[in-house]
Design an enzyme around this catalytic site. Structure first.
Site, mmCIF file in Angstrom:
data_model
loop_
_atom_site.group_PDB
_atom_site.id
_atom_site.type_symbol
_atom_site.label_atom_id
_atom_site.label_comp_id
_atom_site.label_asym_id
_atom_site.label_seq_id
_atom_site.Cartn_x
_atom_site.Cartn_y
_atom_site.Cartn_z
ATOM 1 N N ARG A 1 56.303 53.673 31.764
ATOM 2 C CA ARG A 1 56.473 54.031 30.605
ATOM 3 C C ARG A 1 55.366 55.029 30.882
ATOM 4 O O ARG A 1 55.364 56.227 30.195
ATOM 5 C CB ARG A 1 56.176 53.121 29.881
ATOM 6 C CG ARG A 1 57.250 51.896 29.055
ATOM 7 C CD ARG A 1 56.588 51.117 27.716
ATOM 8 N NE ARG A 1 57.790 50.729 27.635
ATOM 9 C CZ ARG A 1 58.470 48.935 27.964
ATOM 10 N NH1 ARG A 1 57.559 49.140 28.962
ATOM 11 N NH2 ARG A 1 59.633 48.397 27.848
ATOM 12 N N CYS B 1 55.397 43.947 30.738
ATOM 13 C CA CYS B 1 55.073 44.801 31.459
ATOM 14 C C CYS B 1 53.563 44.293 32.220
ATOM 15 O O CYS B 1 52.390 45.613 32.363
ATOM 16 C CB CYS B 1 54.926 46.221 30.987
ATOM 17 S SG CYS B 1 54.164 46.710 29.298
ATOM 18 N N CYS C 1 56.361 50.999 23.780
ATOM 19 C CA CYS C 1 56.074 49.568 24.260
ATOM 20 C C CYS C 1 54.667 49.548 23.342
ATOM 21 O O CYS C 1 53.652 49.753 24.065
ATOM 22 C CB CYS C 1 55.184 49.507 25.474
ATOM 23 S SG CYS C 1 55.177 47.951 26.282
ATOM 24 N N CYS D 1 51.703 47.399 24.141
ATOM 25 C CA CYS D 1 50.311 47.233 25.058
ATOM 26 C C CYS D 1 49.442 47.671 24.358
ATOM 27 O O CYS D 1 48.286 48.053 24.527
ATOM 28 C CB CYS D 1 51.711 48.048 26.291
ATOM 29 S SG CYS D 1 52.435 47.512 27.625
ATOM 30 N N SER E 1 51.889 54.677 25.996
ATOM 31 C CA SER E 1 51.890 54.185 24.232
ATOM 32 C C SER E 1 51.127 54.689 23.799
ATOM 33 O O SER E 1 51.554 55.294 22.591
ATOM 34 C CB SER E 1 52.710 53.061 23.934
ATOM 35 O OG SER E 1 54.503 52.411 24.562
ATOM 36 N N CYS F 1 51.230 42.258 26.698
ATOM 37 C CA CYS F 1 52.392 42.943 26.869
ATOM 38 C C CYS F 1 53.550 41.889 28.006
ATOM 39 O O CYS F 1 52.678 41.138 29.118
ATOM 40 C CB CYS F 1 53.143 44.251 26.970
ATOM 41 S SG CYS F 1 54.192 44.248 27.429
ATOM 42 N N HIS G 1 49.441 45.358 34.265
ATOM 43 C CA HIS G 1 47.899 45.715 33.884
ATOM 44 C C HIS G 1 47.363 45.252 34.499
ATOM 45 O O HIS G 1 46.122 45.130 35.005
ATOM 46 C CB HIS G 1 48.036 45.208 32.263
ATOM 47 C CG HIS G 1 48.529 45.963 30.838
ATOM 48 N ND1 HIS G 1 48.295 46.946 31.140
ATOM 49 C CD2 HIS G 1 49.682 46.152 30.793
ATOM 50 C CE1 HIS G 1 48.716 47.645 29.841
ATOM 51 N NE2 HIS G 1 50.344 47.340 29.655
ATOM 52 N N GLU H 1 59.216 47.696 22.112
ATOM 53 C CA GLU H 1 58.765 46.598 22.277
ATOM 54 C C GLU H 1 56.901 46.670 21.497
ATOM 55 O O GLU H 1 56.126 47.471 21.578
ATOM 56 C CB GLU H 1 58.155 46.256 23.775
ATOM 57 C CG GLU H 1 57.062 45.553 24.016
ATOM 58 C CD GLU H 1 57.760 44.103 23.691
ATOM 59 O OE1 GLU H 1 58.680 44.007 24.079
ATOM 60 O OE2 GLU H 1 57.010 42.816 23.237
#
Length: 520
Positions: free
Chosen positions: A432, A64, A499, A502, A455, A61, A68, A14
């Site tokens: 993640r 996900c 990701c 993000c 990430s 994102c 958040h 992503e």
């Protein structure tokens, strides 16, 4: 002589990520991880009503979004002084549980499996299973039509690639089955979260939709189907690959990195929050025979911008972070900042959670000879997906019981209005890894807002001390016998489930390169 390879972008993840590695004597000698888009969401929030934060940050994102919204709501809970009722916590758990059930199998089948199987071996399948023959005919017809995306393009199969046609065609059959299960998992989350993507239901103080018995029944029915898929297909596939064809890679432990792990802890199991499904903890330097876990103290987190395209500054705590870009900064190579815990680079995510939890299944694999690395991350995902499924049944039972009690609540309505001033941090453990949101409020408006996403921890560049981020360190020593086929590099990076959408959020349309792969 060392040779530098640039992979830009790393696909099947992503967002946009560039990886550069220096190859010498068939192994990675040095590595650089670069997020090539800038983040500006926090700056957008300055001066806004704090209650907007959970809705805006869910737009980080399209995959996900729920995680958040949850972390942001928890930051607001702390800043507002809100106490989420047990009913609200149960629904938050179920929304996040659906996220795990969606995300982990998606990562295994759609984002990683093609790194380990030779899809073209399907043509040699000689069995009589009608369903598998139908899959074979479909794939072969796509190959003849030169229409094999997303199965190709691919890196060339190597010594670790599974080429047995029976195993490959079974894996592809499950790949297709997994796609249908992903859609159903999204529907599970929507029951409690609302419209997808970008749920509306999780807010400061709890959740907004009062549950009814029909919703509980629908969620349970879909959970039954997911539990069957995970127990009978997903976990057996992960174990079969990890302890079979990929066992040599597991023993090598490629992609291990720093072996420092951190988890904020998540999934409240009791009303006072003392018991968590995934415990919190931090560990520096893995010794499997003597795992010592320390308490996570968030005040010890800082972010370095030494090698990121931001205004030069010393490492600061996220409460004091800022986004002032400097695109001409010397030696900078990423828009991702470099978070550190007490100055130390950390791995976050499923492997970190299972090691911090001292999970018996993951430790049993280590005792048999597997080393923490790329293959172990896949095993950790499968293990914790089963844990979440089992926990969802308990949360459903508890919610059904709570709903019958007088005074059942899902929201702390006494703390809806913003305080004149305040500070709060919200932590969660999305699939993640460790996610943190920090907010400062002044005059009932957002004075500063910062997020440090999973990430960001894993994909960070070097910090002020010159220490590599976890992606970078995990690549050191990885075998790349053919610089034109760096398949082990992408295997390692994808094992983290990056990701970057993000970690970074805005792209310059003047420099939007779609695909570049350079051999120097």
């Amino acid at each position: 002589m060392a040779k530098k390879i640039t992979i830009d972008p790393v696909t099947r993840i992503e967002g946009h990520l560039k990886i550069e590695v220096e190859i010498e004597n068939g192994k990675v000698k040095n590595a650089w991880s670069s997020g090539t888009m800038a983040r500006g969401f926090e700056a957008l929030l300055t001066g806004k009503d704090p209650r907007d934060a959970s809705y805006v940050t869910s737009r980080f994102c399209g995959v996900c979004y729920s995680v958040h919204q949850l972390a942001s709501s928890r930051a607001l809970d702390a800043a507002f002084g809100a106490k989420v009722p047990w009913g609200g916590n149960l629904i938050r758990n179920l929304v996040m549980g659906a996220e795990y059930i969606y995300d982990h199998p998606l990562h295994f089948y759609q984002l990683s499996a093609l790194d380990y199987i030779d899809i073209m071996a399907i043509a040699d399948y000689k069995g009589n299973d009608k369903d598998l023959l139908a899959v074979k005919d479909k794939i072969v017809s796509l190959v003849k039509a030169k229409d094999t995306y997303p199965l190709t393009p691919r890196y060339e199969p190597d010594e670790f690639t599974v080429k047995d046609p029976d195993i490959v065609i079974s894996a592809v059959s499950h790949y297709l089955k997994a796609l249908k299960m992903h859609a159903k998992a999204r529907n599970m989350g929507a029951i409690w979260g609302g419209r997808t993507p970008h749920y509306q239901n999780i807010v400061v103080g709890g959740v907004t939709s009062f549950p009814d018995i029909n919703q509980v029944a629908r969620f349970r029915s879909m959970l039954d189907e997911q539990a069957k898929f995970i127990s009978e297909i997903y976990i057996p596939d992960v174990l079969a690959f990890g302890t079979g064809p990929l066992w040599p890679l597991a023993q090598m432990g490629i992609g291990g990195g720093h072996h420092n792990y951190m988890s904020y802890g998540d999934f409240q199991l009791d009303k006072d929050g003392k018991k968590l499904l995934f415990p919190a903890g931090v560990m520096k330097g893995l010794n499997p025979a003597d795992i010592k876990i320390d308490t996570v103290i968030p005040e010890r987190i800082t972010e370095s911008v030494k090698y990121a395209w931001y205004k030069e500054n010393k490492p600061v705590h996220p409460y004091n972070g800022e986004q002032i870009f400097n695109l001409d900064k010397k030696n900078a190579y990423s828009f991702v900042k470099a978070p550190r815990y007490e100055g130390t680079a950390m791995e976050v995510g499923p492997l970190a959670r299972m090691i911090i939890a001292k999970n018996s299944d993951i430790l049993a694999l280590v005792e048999k000879g597997a080393k923490p690395g790329a293959v172990a991350r896949h095993a950790a995902r499968a293990i914790e997906t089963k844990m979440v499924v089992d926990a969802c049944y308990h949360w459903l039972d508890q919610l059904q019981t709570e709903m019958t009690k007088p005074g059942f609540k899902i929201h702390d309505t006494e703390h809806w209005d913003p305080p004149s001033s305040g500070m709060g941090a919200g932590f969660s453990e999305p699939p993640r890894g460790a996610l943190g949101h920090w907010i400062r409020i002044r005059d009932k408006k957002i004075e500063n807002y910062q997020a440090v996403v999973p990430s960001t921890w894993n994909a960070s560049p070097r910090c002020d001390n010159g220490v590599r981020g976890q992606y970078e360190e995990s690549l050191i020593g990885a075998p790349v016998p053919d610089p034109k086929n760096p398949v082990n590099v992408v295997r390692i990076i994808r094992s983290f489930d990056p990701c970057l959408a993000c970690a970074i959020h805005v792209i310059d349309p003047q420099d939007n390169q779609i695909r570049k792969f350079i051999i120097e």
